[in-house]
Design a protein around this motif. Structure first.
Motif, mmCIF file in Angstrom:
data_model
loop_
_atom_site.group_PDB
_atom_site.id
_atom_site.type_symbol
_atom_site.label_atom_id
_atom_site.label_comp_id
_atom_site.label_asym_id
_atom_site.label_seq_id
_atom_site.Cartn_x
_atom_site.Cartn_y
_atom_site.Cartn_z
ATOM 1 N N GLY A 215 8.822 9.242 5.337
ATOM 2 C CA GLY A 215 10.083 9.833 4.897
ATOM 3 C C GLY A 215 11.119 8.810 4.478
ATOM 4 N N ARG A 216 10.684 7.571 4.275
ATOM 5 C CA ARG A 216 11.577 6.507 3.800
ATOM 6 C C ARG A 216 10.731 5.514 3.020
ATOM 7 N N TYR A 217 11.409 4.682 2.228
ATOM 8 C CA TYR A 217 10.701 3.644 1.487
ATOM 9 C C TYR A 217 10.673 2.358 2.296
ATOM 10 N N PHE A 218 9.654 1.558 2.077
ATOM 11 C CA PHE A 218 9.586 0.242 2.709
ATOM 12 C C PHE A 218 10.727 -0.618 2.182
ATOM 13 N N ASP A 219 11.398 -1.318 3.074
ATOM 14 C CA ASP A 219 12.533 -2.159 2.704
ATOM 15 C C ASP A 219 12.021 -3.508 2.206
ATOM 16 N N GLY A 220 11.871 -3.626 0.896
ATOM 17 C CA GLY A 220 11.337 -4.850 0.301
ATOM 18 C C GLY A 220 10.190 -4.495 -0.636
ATOM 19 N N ASP A 221 9.448 -5.517 -1.036
ATOM 20 C CA ASP A 221 8.296 -5.304 -1.904
ATOM 21 C C ASP A 221 7.144 -4.769 -1.051
ATOM 22 N N ILE A 222 6.594 -3.637 -1.441
ATOM 23 C CA ILE A 222 5.532 -3.004 -0.650
ATOM 24 C C ILE A 222 4.321 -3.922 -0.492
ATOM 25 N N HIS A 223 4.137 -4.862 -1.430
ATOM 26 C CA HIS A 223 3.018 -5.800 -1.287
ATOM 27 C C HIS A 223 3.182 -6.695 -0.061
ATOM 28 N N ASP A 224 4.415 -6.823 0.425
ATOM 29 C CA ASP A 224 4.681 -7.685 1.577
ATOM 30 C C ASP A 224 4.581 -6.941 2.907
ATOM 31 N N SER A 225 4.406 -5.629 2.877
ATOM 32 C CA SER A 225 4.378 -4.875 4.136
ATOM 33 C C SER A 225 3.136 -5.254 4.945
ATOM 34 N N THR A 226 3.315 -5.317 6.264
ATOM 35 C CA THR A 226 2.191 -5.614 7.158
ATOM 36 C C THR A 226 2.009 -4.532 8.207
ATOM 37 N N SER A 227 2.814 -3.476 8.115
ATOM 38 C CA SER A 227 2.671 -2.338 9.028
ATOM 39 C C SER A 227 3.150 -1.089 8.306
ATOM 40 N N GLY A 228 2.793 0.057 8.827
ATOM 41 C CA GLY A 228 3.214 1.327 8.229
ATOM 42 C C GLY A 228 2.254 1.863 7.191
ATOM 43 N N MET A 229 1.267 1.042 6.793
ATOM 44 C CA MET A 229 0.245 1.497 5.838
ATOM 45 C C MET A 229 -0.983 0.613 6.009
ATOM 46 N N HIS A 230 -2.151 1.244 5.960
ATOM 47 C CA HIS A 230 -3.395 0.475 6.048
ATOM 48 C C HIS A 230 -3.648 -0.269 4.739
ATOM 49 N N LYS A 231 -4.035 -1.534 4.854
ATOM 50 C CA LYS A 231 -4.443 -2.326 3.695
ATOM 51 C C LYS A 231 -5.710 -3.084 4.070
ATOM 52 N N PHE B 237 -13.950 -2.559 0.999
ATOM 53 C CA PHE B 237 -13.078 -1.894 0.035
ATOM 54 C C PHE B 237 -11.862 -2.762 -0.289
ATOM 55 N N PRO B 238 -12.106 -3.904 -0.954
ATOM 56 C CA PRO B 238 -10.981 -4.802 -1.275
ATOM 57 C C PRO B 238 -9.978 -4.099 -2.176
ATOM 58 N N GLY B 239 -8.716 -4.450 -1.982
ATOM 59 C CA GLY B 239 -7.667 -3.887 -2.824
ATOM 60 C C GLY B 239 -7.355 -2.434 -2.530
ATOM 61 N N THR B 240 -7.832 -1.914 -1.407
ATOM 62 C CA THR B 240 -7.583 -0.506 -1.073
ATOM 63 C C THR B 240 -6.466 -0.382 -0.051
ATOM 64 N N TRP B 241 -5.525 0.512 -0.342
ATOM 65 C CA TRP B 241 -4.445 0.876 0.575
ATOM 66 C C TRP B 241 -4.653 2.321 1.005
ATOM 67 N N MET B 242 -4.318 2.638 2.258
ATOM 68 C CA MET B 242 -4.439 4.009 2.743
ATOM 69 C C MET B 242 -3.260 4.336 3.651
ATOM 70 N N THR B 243 -2.739 5.550 3.525
ATOM 71 C CA THR B 243 -1.661 5.969 4.416
ATOM 72 C C THR B 243 -2.185 6.052 5.850
#
Length: 272
Positions: free
Chosen positions: A37-53, A3-9
């Motif tokens: 209950g908060r937004y990721f600090d930065g560009d969400i594309h750069d997140s590596t934790s807190g959401m499945h990608k 499932f490329p390009g898929t994000w999941m909470t």
């Protein structure tokens, strides 16, 4: 199954097939907020934790299991193809990226040399012929998509239907597909259908437009960028996008869809 390009909470309440240039930064932040209950600090594309990608190896098993079991509300978001390819040009070709550099390094000089695309610079206030350069870029985009030359097609101007199809072909099913042009309405329906740990008030969500302010402003209305040849190229590249997602090919200035998405039709035509 992939499932490329898929994000999941992490709560597995929402699964989203990312389509570039279709409000993906905002959607990702809303998903992150709906868990934490908060937004990721930065560009969400750069997140590596807190959401499945899917591009994080440790997330793949969780995404595959949840999507195949139809646990999360699975969705994506689409945008008028005329506006999307214009946005790609002004962001990725004419704009400066948030790291202060040009997108994909040597690509801009290459298409300047091969296709005569000019993009100006911050030093001259991005002074260039936007219409001529955009039309030349469109020829380049078509060549990458049709012949994969002079390079592979980029995700930001590949057809939306191509991105969206991978989720279906590999065993997923969309519960909802909504329009960037009716964002609040569509996103609210997704949130209403999901059992998220944190309720999201869409009216209080800030704008997460990472590309804004880093390049030239569009000076003309949409239709002025598309002469007869340009529209022919757009149809060649995005015919399925116009048809499946109900956008108006004949009037580039009409950004709104002409009808709702038929999910059964999308699954039938993109699931082959």
């Amino acid at each position: 199954m992939a499932f490329p390009g898929t994000w999941m909470t992490e709560s597995e309440s929402l699964a989203y097939r990312v389509v570039p240039k279709c409000a993906c930064s905002t959607i990702g932040q809303i998903m992150f907020h709906s868990d934490h209950g908060r937004y990721f600090d930065g560009d969400i594309h750069d997140s590596t934790s807190g959401m499945h990608k899917w591009n994080q190896d440790e997330s793949q098993a969780a995404i595959e299991r949840a999507v195949k079991a139809r646990k999360p509300v699975s969705f994506t978001c689409v945008r008028n193809p005329y506006a999307r390819i214009l946005s790609s040009f002004f962001d990725k070709i004419a704009g400066i990226q948030r790291n202060g550099k040009r997108y994909r390094g040597n690509m801009i000089p290459q298409i300047a040399q091969r296709y005569g695309v000019e993009v100006g610079s911050p030093e001259n206030n991005f002074d260039f012929d936007q219409i001529t350069s955009f039309r030349r870029f469109l020829l380049f985009a078509r060549d990458t998509i049709r012949w994969r030359r002079p390079m592979e097609p980029d995700i930001h101007w590949s057809a939306m239907s191509g991105h969206i199809a991978t989720f279906i072909v590999n065993g997923g099913r969309y519960d909802q597909i909504f329009f960037t042009e009716k964002f609040d309405e569509g996103m609210q329906k997704v949130l209403d259908a999901a059992d998220t740990p944190v309720k999201v008030d869409l009216k209080s969500v800030p704008r997460f437009n990472e590309s804004e302010g880093h390049g030239p402003k569009r000076l003309h209305k949409v239709s002025e960028y598309f002469d007869d040849l340009s529209r022919h190229l757009v149809w060649e590249i995005y015919k399925k996008d116009f048809q499946l997602f109900r956008y108006d090919f004949h009037n580039p200035d009409n950004k709104m869809p002409k009808g709702e998405v038929d999910l059964d039709e999308v699954h039938a035509k993109l699931g082959r």
